[in-house]
Design an enzyme around this catalytic site. Structure first.
Site, PDB file in Angstrom:
ATOM      1  N   ASP A   1       0.873  -1.179   0.000  1.00  0.00           N
ATOM      2  CA  ASP A   1       0.000   0.000   0.000  1.00  0.00           C
ATOM      3  C   ASP A   1       0.910   1.230   0.000  1.00  0.00           C
ATOM      4  OD1 ASP A   1       0.895   0.284   2.614  1.00  0.00           O
ATOM      5  OD2 ASP A   1      -1.091   0.230   3.537  1.00  0.00           O
TER       6      ASP A   1
ATOM      7  N   CYS B   1       3.148  -3.230   3.981  1.00  0.00           N
ATOM      8  CA  CYS B   1       2.324  -2.066   4.332  1.00  0.00           C
ATOM      9  C   CYS B   1       3.066  -1.329   5.446  1.00  0.00           C
ATOM     10  CB  CYS B   1       0.897  -2.470   4.710  1.00  0.00           C
ATOM     11  SG  CYS B   1       0.724  -3.596   6.102  1.00  0.00           S
TER      12      CYS B   1
ATOM     13  N   THR C   1       2.846  -1.686   8.777  1.00  0.00           N
ATOM     14  CA  THR C   1       3.286  -2.633   9.809  1.00  0.00           C
ATOM     15  C   THR C   1       3.484  -4.053   9.292  1.00  0.00           C
ATOM     16  OG1 THR C   1       0.996  -3.164  10.308  1.00  0.00           O
ATOM     17  CG2 THR C   1       2.013  -1.395  11.626  1.00  0.00           C
ATOM     18  N   GLY C   2       2.901  -4.361   8.162  1.00  0.00           N
ATOM     19  CA  GLY C   2       2.870  -5.742   7.653  1.00  0.00           C
ATOM     20  C   GLY C   2       1.675  -6.515   8.188  1.00  0.00           C
TER      21      GLY C   2
ATOM     22  N   HIS D   1       9.139 -24.429   8.246  1.00  0.00           N
ATOM     23  CA  HIS D   1       8.201 -25.149   9.112  1.00  0.00           C
ATOM     24  C   HIS D   1       6.743 -24.966   8.710  1.00  0.00           C
ATOM     25  CE1 HIS D   1      11.035 -25.582  12.861  1.00  0.00           C
ATOM     26  NE2 HIS D   1      11.650 -25.870  11.713  1.00  0.00           N
ATOM     27  N   ASN D   2       6.374 -23.729   8.327  1.00  0.00           N
ATOM     28  CA  ASN D   2       4.951 -23.431   8.078  1.00  0.00           C
ATOM     29  C   ASN D   2       4.590 -23.483   6.595  1.00  0.00           C
ATOM     30  OD1 ASN D   2       5.784 -20.717  10.188  1.00  0.00           O
ATOM     31  ND2 ASN D   2       4.828 -22.608  10.947  1.00  0.00           N
TER      32      ASN D   2
ATOM     33  N   HIS E   1       5.975 -31.279  10.604  1.00  0.00           N
ATOM     34  CA  HIS E   1       5.703 -30.042   9.855  1.00  0.00           C
ATOM     35  C   HIS E   1       4.563 -30.275   8.876  1.00  0.00           C
ATOM     36  CE1 HIS E   1       9.208 -28.503  11.726  1.00  0.00           C
ATOM     37  NE2 HIS E   1      10.057 -29.267  11.050  1.00  0.00           N
TER      38      HIS E   1
END
Ligand code: RB5
Length: 152
Positions: A8, A65, A67-68, A98-99, A134
């Site tokens: 943004d 953005c 802050t993210g 991992h994610n 995982h």
């Protein structure tokens, strides 16, 4: 690899630096805007980036953005998107490993350009470990998505 990038108004300056950086590293970069510091609404760009990943046109994404956080909240409303808001390189690497995160978010008002580029390198340079617990846990996330999106 095709990387989609969006921001943004509060992430526009750093997006320009990130695009230059990842192109130098040899990635193909698809920019979904915004393209100025005029005030705009981050969910528009989060959605545009998620569509590029969900269609298969891009494999990973970067959303910036102030802050993210807004970007990560909006992106995570999409079934199949795992967006991680990071401000340290350890998390940026681990969220891939991992994610199996497919979008990195960060805030231009939180990190400087040097750290932003390191976050990008950590994220793009890491690979999902794709084994053991995982996989079980990422599948559990997908199951939650399936149930929640089906209910709406
Ligand atoms: C814009 O002022 C700001 O709210 C936005 O960039 C973002 O930080 C929201 O999470």
């Amino acid at each position: 690899m095709n990387i989609v990038i969006g921001c943004d108004h509060a992430g526009f300056a750093i997006k320009t630096a990130v695009i230059e950086h990842i192109k130098e590293k040899g990635y193909n970069c698809i920019d979904v805007g915004t393209n100025s510091e005029d005030s705009c609404h981050y969910p528009v760009y989060a959605h545009a980036a998620c569509e590029k990943i969900l269609s298969g046109e891009c494999q990973l994404g970067i959303l910036i953005c102030g802050t993210g956080i807004g970007m990560s909240i909006a992106a995570n409303k999409h079934d199949g998107i795992r967006a991680a808001c990071c401000s340290d390189t350890f998390s940026a690497r681990l969220t891939r490993e991992h994610n199996d995160a497919n979008i990195l978010c960060f805030g231009e008002r939180v990190v400087g350009v040097g750290l932003a580029l390191d976050l990008v390198d950590a994220f793009l340079g890491a690979e999902y470990l794709n084994s053991g617990n995982h996989v079980t846990r990422v599948e559990m996330i997908s199951e939650i998505e399936k149930n929640c999106f089906a209910a709406n």
